[in-house]
Design a protein around this motif. Structure first.
Motif, short mmCIF file in Angstrom:
data_model
loop_
_atom_site.label_atom_id
_atom_site.label_comp_id
_atom_site.label_asym_id
_atom_site.label_seq_id
_atom_site.Cartn_x
_atom_site.Cartn_y
_atom_site.Cartn_z
N LEU A 21 11.54 3.26 -12.96
CA LEU A 21 10.87 4.02 -11.90
C LEU A 21 9.37 4.11 -12.15
O LEU A 21 8.55 3.92 -11.24
CB LEU A 21 11.47 5.42 -11.82
N THR A 22 9.00 4.37 -13.42
CA THR A 22 7.58 4.48 -13.76
C THR A 22 6.86 3.15 -13.55
O THR A 22 5.74 3.11 -13.02
CB THR A 22 7.43 4.95 -15.22
N ALA A 23 7.51 2.07 -13.95
CA ALA A 23 6.91 0.75 -13.76
C ALA A 23 6.77 0.42 -12.27
O ALA A 23 5.75 -0.13 -11.84
CB ALA A 23 7.75 -0.31 -14.47
N ALA A 24 7.79 0.76 -11.51
CA ALA A 24 7.73 0.50 -10.07
C ALA A 24 6.65 1.33 -9.40
O ALA A 24 5.92 0.85 -8.52
CB ALA A 24 9.09 0.79 -9.43
N TYR A 25 6.52 2.58 -9.82
CA TYR A 25 5.48 3.45 -9.27
C TYR A 25 4.10 2.86 -9.55
O TYR A 25 3.22 2.85 -8.68
CB TYR A 25 5.61 4.85 -9.85
N ARG A 26 3.92 2.38 -10.76
CA ARG A 26 2.63 1.78 -11.12
C ARG A 26 2.35 0.55 -10.27
O ARG A 26 1.20 0.32 -9.85
CB ARG A 26 2.63 1.40 -12.60
N ALA A 27 3.38 -0.21 -9.97
CA ALA A 27 3.19 -1.47 -9.26
C ALA A 27 3.01 -1.28 -7.75
O ALA A 27 2.15 -1.94 -7.14
CB ALA A 27 4.37 -2.40 -9.52
N VAL A 28 3.80 -0.39 -7.16
CA VAL A 28 3.83 -0.33 -5.69
C VAL A 28 3.44 1.03 -5.12
O VAL A 28 3.33 1.19 -3.91
CB VAL A 28 5.22 -0.73 -5.15
N GLY A 29 3.25 2.05 -5.97
CA GLY A 29 2.90 3.36 -5.46
C GLY A 29 4.10 4.15 -4.98
O GLY A 29 5.26 3.73 -5.15
N PRO A 30 3.89 5.31 -4.36
CA PRO A 30 4.99 6.21 -4.08
C PRO A 30 5.87 5.87 -2.88
O PRO A 30 7.06 6.20 -2.89
CB PRO A 30 4.27 7.55 -3.84
N ARG A 31 5.32 5.25 -1.84
CA ARG A 31 6.08 5.16 -0.59
C ARG A 31 7.44 4.47 -0.74
O ARG A 31 8.45 4.98 -0.26
CB ARG A 31 5.24 4.47 0.49
N PRO A 32 7.54 3.31 -1.39
CA PRO A 32 8.87 2.68 -1.51
C PRO A 32 9.85 3.49 -2.37
O PRO A 32 11.07 3.24 -2.31
CB PRO A 32 8.55 1.33 -2.16
N LEU A 33 9.34 4.44 -3.15
CA LEU A 33 10.19 5.20 -4.06
C LEU A 33 10.52 6.58 -3.54
O LEU A 33 11.24 7.34 -4.18
CB LEU A 33 9.50 5.33 -5.43
N THR A 34 9.99 6.94 -2.37
CA THR A 34 10.14 8.30 -1.87
C THR A 34 11.61 8.68 -1.69
O THR A 34 12.02 9.78 -2.06
CB THR A 34 9.39 8.46 -0.54
N GLY A 35 12.39 7.79 -1.12
CA GLY A 35 13.81 8.10 -0.89
C GLY A 35 14.54 8.39 -2.19
O GLY A 35 15.35 9.33 -2.25
N ALA A 36 14.25 7.62 -3.23
CA ALA A 36 14.91 7.83 -4.51
C ALA A 36 14.52 9.17 -5.12
O ALA A 36 15.35 9.87 -5.72
CB ALA A 36 14.57 6.69 -5.47
N VAL A 37 13.24 9.55 -4.99
CA VAL A 37 12.78 10.83 -5.54
C VAL A 37 13.40 11.99 -4.77
O VAL A 37 13.86 12.98 -5.37
CB VAL A 37 11.24 10.89 -5.51
N VAL A 38 13.44 11.90 -3.45
CA VAL A 38 14.08 12.94 -2.65
C VAL A 38 15.55 13.11 -3.05
O VAL A 38 16.04 14.22 -3.23
CB VAL A 38 13.94 12.63 -1.15
N ALA A 39 16.25 11.99 -3.20
CA ALA A 39 17.67 12.06 -3.58
C ALA A 39 17.86 12.63 -4.97
O ALA A 39 18.85 13.32 -5.23
CB ALA A 39 18.28 10.65 -3.50
N ALA A 40 16.92 12.37 -5.88
CA ALA A 40 17.04 12.88 -7.24
C ALA A 40 16.77 14.38 -7.31
O ALA A 40 17.40 15.09 -8.11
CB ALA A 40 16.08 12.14 -8.17
N LEU A 41 15.85 14.88 -6.48
CA LEU A 41 15.44 16.27 -6.59
C LEU A 41 16.25 17.22 -5.72
O LEU A 41 16.38 18.41 -6.05
CB LEU A 41 13.96 16.42 -6.22
N LEU A 42 16.78 16.74 -4.60
CA LEU A 42 17.43 17.62 -3.65
C LEU A 42 18.92 17.32 -3.53
O LEU A 42 19.36 16.19 -3.71
CB LEU A 42 16.78 17.47 -2.26
N GLY A 43 19.67 18.37 -3.22
CA GLY A 43 21.09 18.20 -2.95
C GLY A 43 21.31 17.45 -1.64
O GLY A 43 20.39 17.33 -0.81
N PRO A 44 22.53 16.94 -1.41
CA PRO A 44 22.78 16.11 -0.22
C PRO A 44 22.65 16.87 1.09
O PRO A 44 22.48 16.25 2.14
CB PRO A 44 24.21 15.61 -0.44
N ASP A 45 22.73 18.19 1.05
CA ASP A 45 22.66 18.99 2.29
C ASP A 45 21.32 19.69 2.45
O ASP A 45 21.20 20.64 3.22
CB ASP A 45 23.78 20.04 2.30
#
Length: 264
Positions: free
Chosen positions: A132-156
């Motif tokens: 995740l850290t390597a991907a963030y460095r390479a492409v920035g936050p936008r492509p990773l936003t969904g993964a971060v939201v899913a990691a931090l928040l419950g499904p509902d």
């Protein structure tokens, strides 16, 4: 206000009345994660709301820093405000890890940690975070936003919670965020040896939808603390103050009432 510290510039907002309480947010978001509980808590405490470096209105952190450095920065903030070090600490994830360090080094009045395992990342999780850290460095936050939201928040999680995580993650300083991810996640040390140094009462909070920090793990951590309670917040993931503010605030206030005076 901005306070220059050893971990860079920290932004601080002070609201409320009564004894001081420091609120330090999770990685990826900023102090807005407390918006849904701040009015309730500020009726009983003077809240010192921190934007850590690389997040929100915080500045650029150094390339390398530790949880002890973060704790020292918090002590410097309190000194700048003319507030004593014997505060109530409330920290979510990153803020909880800093709380363990702070309460083991300074005379905290009480400590609430939310979604904050004191152990290092397990190997499989470390590999995932390294990618995740390597991907963030390479492409920035936008492509990773969904993964971060899913990691931090419950499904509902509601739309407000999703938007807050999405917007704050995308707005954070890219270089600063990368440095914090590396220092605070990939290089996270084992903080369990600190637990026996914490004399303040502790509340360990887990969301029942949070796979990173379960009530069972909180109970195992509690065995290393002399004065501790554990509680689970229903229908919450890694950010209960954002997802389920009313029950989270109620648990914090109940804990404060049992451990130190609560103003009315």
């Amino acid at each position: 206000m901005q306070v220059d510290t050893g971990i860079g510039t920290v932004h601080v907002e002070v609201v409320g009345a009564g004894p001081a309480a420091v609120l330090w947010h999770s990685l990826f978001v900023d102090s807005r994660q407390w918006d849904r509980v701040r009015a309730t808590l500020a009726a009983h405490r003077t809240l010192v709301l921190v934007d850590g470096p690389g997040h929100g209105r915080g500045g650029l952190p150094p390339d390398r820093f530790t949880f002890d450095d973060c704790a020292d920065a918090a002590a410097l903030v309190l000194g700048t405000l003319g507030v004593g070090q014997d505060v109530d600490w409330v920290g979510n994830a990153w803020g909880g890890h800093v709380g363990y360090a702070y309460a083991s080094r300074y005379p905290a009045r009480s400590l609430v940690t939310i979604g904050a395992p004191p152990t290092p990342l397990p190997p499989a999780e470390r590999r995932r975070i390294a990618l995740l850290t390597a991907a963030y460095r390479a492409v920035g936050p936008r492509p990773l936003t969904g993964a971060v939201v899913a990691a931090l928040l419950g499904p509902d999680a509601d739309a407000h919670s999703v938007a807050m995580v999405r917007d704050t993650f995308r707005a954070n300083d890219r270089t600063g965020m990368q440095r914090v991810m590396r220092a605070m996640m990939l290089h996270r040390p084992d903080l369990t040896e600190r637990l026996h140094r914490i004399s303040a009462p502790v509340l360990l909070v887990a969301g029942d939808r949070d796979p990173m920090w379960t009530l069972a793990r909180a109970a195992a951590t509690a065995a290393g603390l002399p004065h501790v309670r554990t509680v689970e917040i229903a229908n919450a993931g890694h950010l209960p103050p954002l997802e389920m503010p009313a029950p989270t605030a109620a648990e914090i206030l109940s804990f404060w009432r049992q451990t130190s005076p609560v103003t009315s």
